[in-house]
Design an enzyme around this catalytic site. Structure first.
Site, PDB file in Angstrom:
ATOM      1  N   LYS A  80      36.661  32.040  40.838  1.00  0.00           N
ATOM      2  CA  LYS A  80      37.127  32.232  39.359  1.00  0.00           C
ATOM      3  C   LYS A  80      37.588  30.907  38.851  1.00  0.00           C
ATOM      4  O   LYS A  80      38.279  30.017  39.583  1.00  0.00           O
ATOM      5  CB  LYS A  80      38.225  33.081  39.372  1.00  0.00           C
ATOM      6  CG  LYS A  80      38.748  33.478  37.891  1.00  0.00           C
ATOM      7  CD  LYS A  80      39.917  34.444  37.941  1.00  0.00           C
ATOM      8  CE  LYS A  80      40.356  35.027  36.585  1.00  0.00           C
ATOM      9  NZ  LYS A  80      41.288  36.006  36.734  1.00  0.00           N
ATOM     10  N   SER A 155      40.543  39.899  33.447  1.00  0.00           N
ATOM     11  CA  SER A 155      40.073  38.760  33.120  1.00  0.00           C
ATOM     12  C   SER A 155      38.960  38.200  33.916  1.00  0.00           C
ATOM     13  O   SER A 155      38.234  37.335  33.619  1.00  0.00           O
ATOM     14  CB  SER A 155      41.073  37.472  33.014  1.00  0.00           C
ATOM     15  OG  SER A 155      41.678  37.201  34.332  1.00  0.00           O
ATOM     16  N   SER A 179      43.680  41.745  36.521  1.00  0.00           N
ATOM     17  CA  SER A 179      42.820  41.066  36.537  1.00  0.00           C
ATOM     18  C   SER A 179      41.738  40.911  37.633  1.00  0.00           C
ATOM     19  O   SER A 179      40.649  40.606  37.514  1.00  0.00           O
ATOM     20  CB  SER A 179      42.786  39.492  35.894  1.00  0.00           C
ATOM     21  OG  SER A 179      43.481  39.661  34.762  1.00  0.00           O
TER      22      SER A 179
END
Ligand SMILES: [Zn+2]
Lengths: 501, 498, 98
Positions: A80, A155, A179
């Site tokens: 990420k 997210s 997330s």
């Protein structure tokens, strides 16, 4: 298409140990897959082809030399874009950090490298992890591989979509309010939020410091556990890191025995606002656990209803302060430095141009909540609600070993659906947020497809602090029982992506 | 037109000043407060930074244990209570030299609070209440380019060096100080000077004021004489020497008095002290008042110093300088005035060592504040830089005690030492400074004196024994000073039958 | 009565150093008003005697020894700087022009 990309991380590790495949072959297969499908999925913001192949070659060399390697050595992973990696662009999905190359590795990246795990690139996310759909990324939305017209969750939508699109067998996410778990649920993959402090935040670009937790994402429970073990554990660089042994997550994932396990269904996380297909799959999974010998009871957590508003005070407050450093002075975007504008003016112009709408909304909300005169009513009161939620968990764990709920009230929605209705968007995280506020371990596991839309449904397990292993126990039990029904894990039901290259 | 300032006497005739002092001191830890970067002064720019103190995205702070220990030391030395549990807080405001745009500080939970200390001014002791001492971090340092001589005003841009960012600071805040107006400025100075000595004695800071490691902000307000209604206060920033503290407080008293007596209002504002002109000017605060939005620093966990640790630190503290002075004054039997001279003359430590070598406190004081202070004064040196050690003083005084030297000869020995004429023995030999202790030589000299001064002998015989002093003087002169005056008196008295 | 006015939102933007456009203010003010009213429900929870939780786990006294660790090189430190001069970060004038 190479069938290497369909393998689990555990299987790939086995292929390498037995000499049937090299890390370079495996890495190349995934790079090829990314090249073939990522134009449609847009899971990645940066692909480090050269670096990944070099890392893979190094692992192969060490293996050839007879070195003892970590279990996942040579397996590729998608990272990420909120974690720093030295010399690799790191944007947190924001324009304000466009082009920034950190001069240091996050603890996460140090551990991945030490374990020989090959980092393919950085995945898309909502800007500064603020969002539940990746629609807030400054670099375009990621598409759900199950239905490219839908969001992949957020997210960490990029990380989960990369798994579901077979672009990587492993991924790293960060979970502040869901997330990791919510995108896991939306893409039919596994997402685990470890106990807060169980994984280091050093080098994780902070959203809400007291909630942020990095964790593993994978297509199977065992893969997630293997990755969990590689990245977890005490870090002296993070003052909130827990100096205790990592829970035995791999053993739990291999064992998966729920006989005698006391499972509590949270009464408040269901009913109105929950999609029927989600509730149906959830209840079937609960029944399955009962059949496997778990003792299921209903448990009430009366303060969970205040978790969402408390979260939307605590998060923006901390975020407003954490994001103050993006001021155009030391790194990142600088706008309006024309020789006459003052530093303050340049800061104002840069932050106006560099932050997206949701980020601005939350910075303003947090600035307000911390203002003198409002602190006690907002931030102070939210911190008290946090205590009440932790007490709800504590009381529940007197009666049961784990709590369960749907991971999300609905399945993945269409791109653009909730973009200008912040509160509707925030409600995605209804089930996941209590565990962030209390800091306990929680995870989402695939439990089927909703009848209405054929989209994946996530089964949410919440375990006590430092009992991350219990999440894996439940996940593994569910996974093998469902695989028996389906003839494979849920991901095998995903539609084939069109290869565009 | 009204004057900018009143005469200080006129100001104090109408108003009573109320002060508050905030002192920031940089600790002398090896590493910064929240990261492992060195803290060396004067290193090339941006060579002592890391992701943490540069505020890079993702970096996290970890508390320096010695920083906490030093804060506790300071708190204990200022008679504070030490918190059983306290936290760091973020003070949020934007400034280019502050990497994170918040300062990690402490807010409503300081590590030390409710203390007191004392200062002595003109022999009077004043008690100063300490509100709190808390931990925080320093900012980077800006150089201003394109304006006049490095001033921020008129600069075209600035250059920032973050070497200083993150160096541990302790902020020590007094409660309001109310002392007789004519003493206020001197008390402020004495307080800062006392703090300097205290911090040095504790070993927690180098207290290099020239390097900015001790910085003082002075809050001053006035109230009409005899009133209890507090006036509006100003905060004068960066008053960075003892003398400036005294001058800045005096200036603010006279400036505010001028404003008030002309019917004006004192504005609540930050003011800047100008060392060169000796005045303060308005900091021109913005209309949007700062709102620091303090909240507990979520990247750090609470500090809960165990009582065992606190007691361990307390046991390791050196005697507080103020208490030590009181003890020494009592042991030495000095008056307040004498003690003040000792301290003002920077002779305290020299006298302590000299007395430790067996010299009486009175004798030690006599030499260090007499002959030697004069020599230091003339050469523009500090007493400690004269090249005369407490051992020298002790050796000279030992000869005086044995009757080998008198004070006058001893002064000549010191003169010889200062001029580098060799050891004490060599100087005595070379200058021929030994006292004549041979009775017959003295009796001969006495006879000569009696013969030469019949009028004096007449006076003594007519019942005025005090007149004999003139005869002693004559004998001493005859002996060129190298006689023990007490011995001469003894022999003379026998001769004259008194 | 709204829980937050447009003027208050403009003030917050100044505090947060964001140069919001008029359009953004028009859009944000009612949105923030709605969100603030919604999150304000936490004040309905009776919690006077409840201690606040700032950290999920009750750790205390996490400290490191006073030791030096290697720094970044000045090149690394300045590598992201929008402008640098004399091995320092170059920033625009700090005071507004008079
Ligand atoms: Zn540093």
């Amino acid at each position: 298409m190479s069938d290497l990309i369909r393998k689990t991380a555990a299987e790939l590790a086995e292929l390498m140990t037995s000499g049937q495949a090299s890390s370079v072959e495996i890495t190349q297969a995934h790079l090829d897959r990314i090249a073939a499908v990522d134009a449609d999925v847009h899971a990645f913001l940066h692909i480090d082809t050269e670096g990944a192949l070099a890392q893979a070659a190094a692992v192969d060399t060490r293996r050839a030399a007879g070195e003892e390697l970590a279990p996942l050595a040579g397996v590729p992973l998608a990272l990420k874009d909120v974690l720093t990696q030295e010399g690799i662009p790191t944007t947190a999905g924001s324009k304000i950090l466009e082009g920034w190359k950190p001069p240091y590795d996050s603890t996460m990246v140090k551990r991945l490298k030490a374990a020989g795990i090959v980092i393919l690139g950085k995945t898309n996310m909502d800007e500064f992890a603020m969002g539940s759909s990746t629609e807030n990324s400054a670099y375009g939305t990621t598409h759900n591989p199950w239905d490219l017209g839908r969001i992949p969750g957020g997210s960490g939508g990029g990380s989960s979509a990369a798994l579901a699109a077979y672009e990587a067998p492993l991924a790293i996410g960060t979970d502040t309010g869901g997330s990791i778990r919510q995108p896991g649920a939306f893409t039919g993959t596994v997402g685990v939020k470890p106990t807060y402090g169980g994984t280091s935040r050093y080098g994780l670009i902070a959203l809400a410091s007291s909630l942020d937790t990095p964790g593993p994402c994978a297509r199977t429970t065992l893969d997630a556990a293997l990755l969990h073990e590689a990245i977890a554990g005490y870090d002296p660089m993070d003052s909130t890191s827990i100096d205790q042994p990592v829970p035995a997550v791999v053993a739990a994932a291999r064992n998966g025995d729920v006989a005698g396990l006391r499972v509590g269904v949270v009464k408040e996380l269901g009913g109105e606002g929950y999609q029927p297909g989600v509730e149906a799959r959830f209840h079937e999974a609960v029944e399955l656990l009962t059949k496997l010998g778990a003792e299921v009871v209903e448990v009430s957590c009366p303060h969970f209803q205040y978790a969402l508003p408390a979260y939307y005070l605590i998060l923006p407050s901390e975020a407003s302060s954490n994001l103050a450093k993006f001021d155009a002075m030391r790194y990142g975007l600088r706008v309006g430095d024309d020789g006459t504008n003052s530093a303050e003016k340049v800061m104002n112009l840069t932050r106006e141009a560099g932050f997206g709408a949701e980020v601005k909304r939350r910075i303003m909300l947090g600035t307000h909540a911390l203002s003198s005169g409002y602190y006690d009513a907002y931030y102070g009161q939210a911190q008290k609600v946090r205590t009440l939620i932790a007490r709800d968990f504590e009381n529940a764990y007197h009666q049961v070993d784990v709590l369960v709920s749907p991971a999300t009230p609905t399945t993945a929605f269409a791109i653009g659906d909730r973009i200008d209705d912040p509160i509707a968007m925030y409600k995605n995280d209804l089930c996941t947020i209590p565990s962030n506020l209390a800091g306990n371990a929680a995870a989402s596991f695939p439990c089927g497809l909703a009848d209405e839309d054929n989209m994946p449904v996530g089964f949410h397990v919440m375990a006590p602090v430092l009992r991350d292993d219990l999440c894996y126990t439940v996940g593994a039990a569910l996974e093998s029982a469902l695989a028996e029904q389906w003839g494979g894990v849920l991901m095998t039901k995903a539609p084939e992506l069109e290869v565009t290259r | 037109m009204t004057a900018d300032v009143l005469e200080i006497d006129d100001a104090l005739a109408q108003y009573d000043p109320v002060m508050g002092l905030e002192v920031h001191v940089e600790l002398n830890t090896k590493s910064k407060m929240f990261c492992g970067c060195p803290t060396e002064f004067g290193a090339p720019p941006n060579t002592q930074t890391c992701p943490v103190c540069l505020g890079l995205p993702g970096a996290l702070p970890v508390v320096n244990r010695r920083g906490v220990e030093s804060a506790i030391k300071i708190g204990l030395a200022l008679n504070c209570e030490i918190a059983e549990w306290c936290r760091f807080a973020r003070k949020n405001y934007f400034y280019p030299d502050m990497p994170k745009n918040f300062q990690t500080s402490q807010y409503d939970e300081p590590i030390a609070y409710n203390g007191w200390t004392e200062v002595v001014v003109d022999g009077e002791t004043y008690r100063i209440e300490i509100e709190r001492a808390h931990m925080e971090e320093d900012t980077g340092k800006s150089t201003h380019v394109g304006g006049a001589t490095g001033r921020i005003h008129g600069a075209s841009h600035s250059l920032v060096d973050y070497n200083r960012a993150g160096i541990p600071l302790i902020e020590i805040v007094t409660k309001t100080i109310e002392v007789p107006g004519e003493k206020a400025a001197a008390v402020a100075r004495a307080y800062v000077s006392m703090l300097r000595d205290l911090l040095l004695a504790l070993g927690v800071s180098d207290v290099r004021m020239d390097q900015g490691s001790l910085r003082c902000d002075a809050n001053v307000s006035l109230k009409p004489s005899g009133s209890t209604v507090l006036g509006t206060r100003t905060e004068t920033k960066n008053v960075n020497s003892f003398r400036s503290v005294e001058r800045a407080v005096t200036y603010e008293i006279t400036r505010q008095a001028a404003v008030l007596s002309a019917g004006g209002k004192v504005l609540q504002e930050t003011r800047h002290w100008h060392e060169d002109t000796g005045i303060t000017t308005s900091g021109r605060e913005k209309s949007d008042a700062e709102d620091y939005r303090y909240f507990p620093e979520p990247d750090l966990v609470p500090v809960a110093p165990s009582r065992e640790w606190v007691e361990e630190i307390r046991a390791s503290l050196p005697e507080a300088p103020s208490l030590r002075r009181v003890r020494l004054q009592e042991e030495w039997g000095f008056t307040d005035l004498e003690m003040r001279d000792v301290i003002n003359g920077n002779a305290l430590e020299l006298i302590v060592t000299t007395v430790d070598l067996g010299v009486s406190p009175a004798a030690a004081k006599k030499w260090w504040l007499g002959e030697l202070a004069r020599a230091a004064n003339e050469s523009g040196k500090d007493l400690g830089e004269l090249g005369i050690s407490p051992t020298d003083v002790s050796n000279v005084q030992a000869r005086v005690d044995k009757g080998e030297l008198n004070d006058k000869l001893a002064r000549q020995v010191f003169d010889g030492l200062l001029k580098g004429e060799g050891t004490i023995d060599e100087i005595i030999a070379a200058r021929g400074l030994a006292l004549v202790s041979d009775d017959s030589a003295l009796i001969e000299a006495i006879d000569r004196a009696i013969a030469a001064n019949p009028d004096v002998v007449e006076k003594v015989n007519s019942g005025k024994p005090a007149a004999a002093g003139a005869l002693i003087g004559a004998v001493m002169k005859d002996m060129r000073g190298q006689a023990d005056a007490a011995k001469v008196r003894e022999l003379l008295n026998a001769k004259l039958g008194i | 009565m709204p829980s937050i006015t447009r003027e208050e939102v403009a003030h917050l933007a100044r505090l947060a150093r964001i140069e919001l456009t008029d359009d953004e203010l028009d859009h944000l003010a009612p949105q923030l008003d709605q969100i603030i009213t919604w999150v304000g429900q936490v004040s309905q929870v009776a919690a006077d005697d409840i201690p606040p939780t700032s950290h999920a786990l009750p750790l205390t006294n996490v400290m490191r020894a006073d030791e030096n660790v290697p720094c970044l090189t000045p090149e690394q430190a300045l590598s992201g700087a929008p402008a640098a001069e004399e091995q320092r970060f170059r920033v625009p004038r700090i005071l507004e022009e008079d």
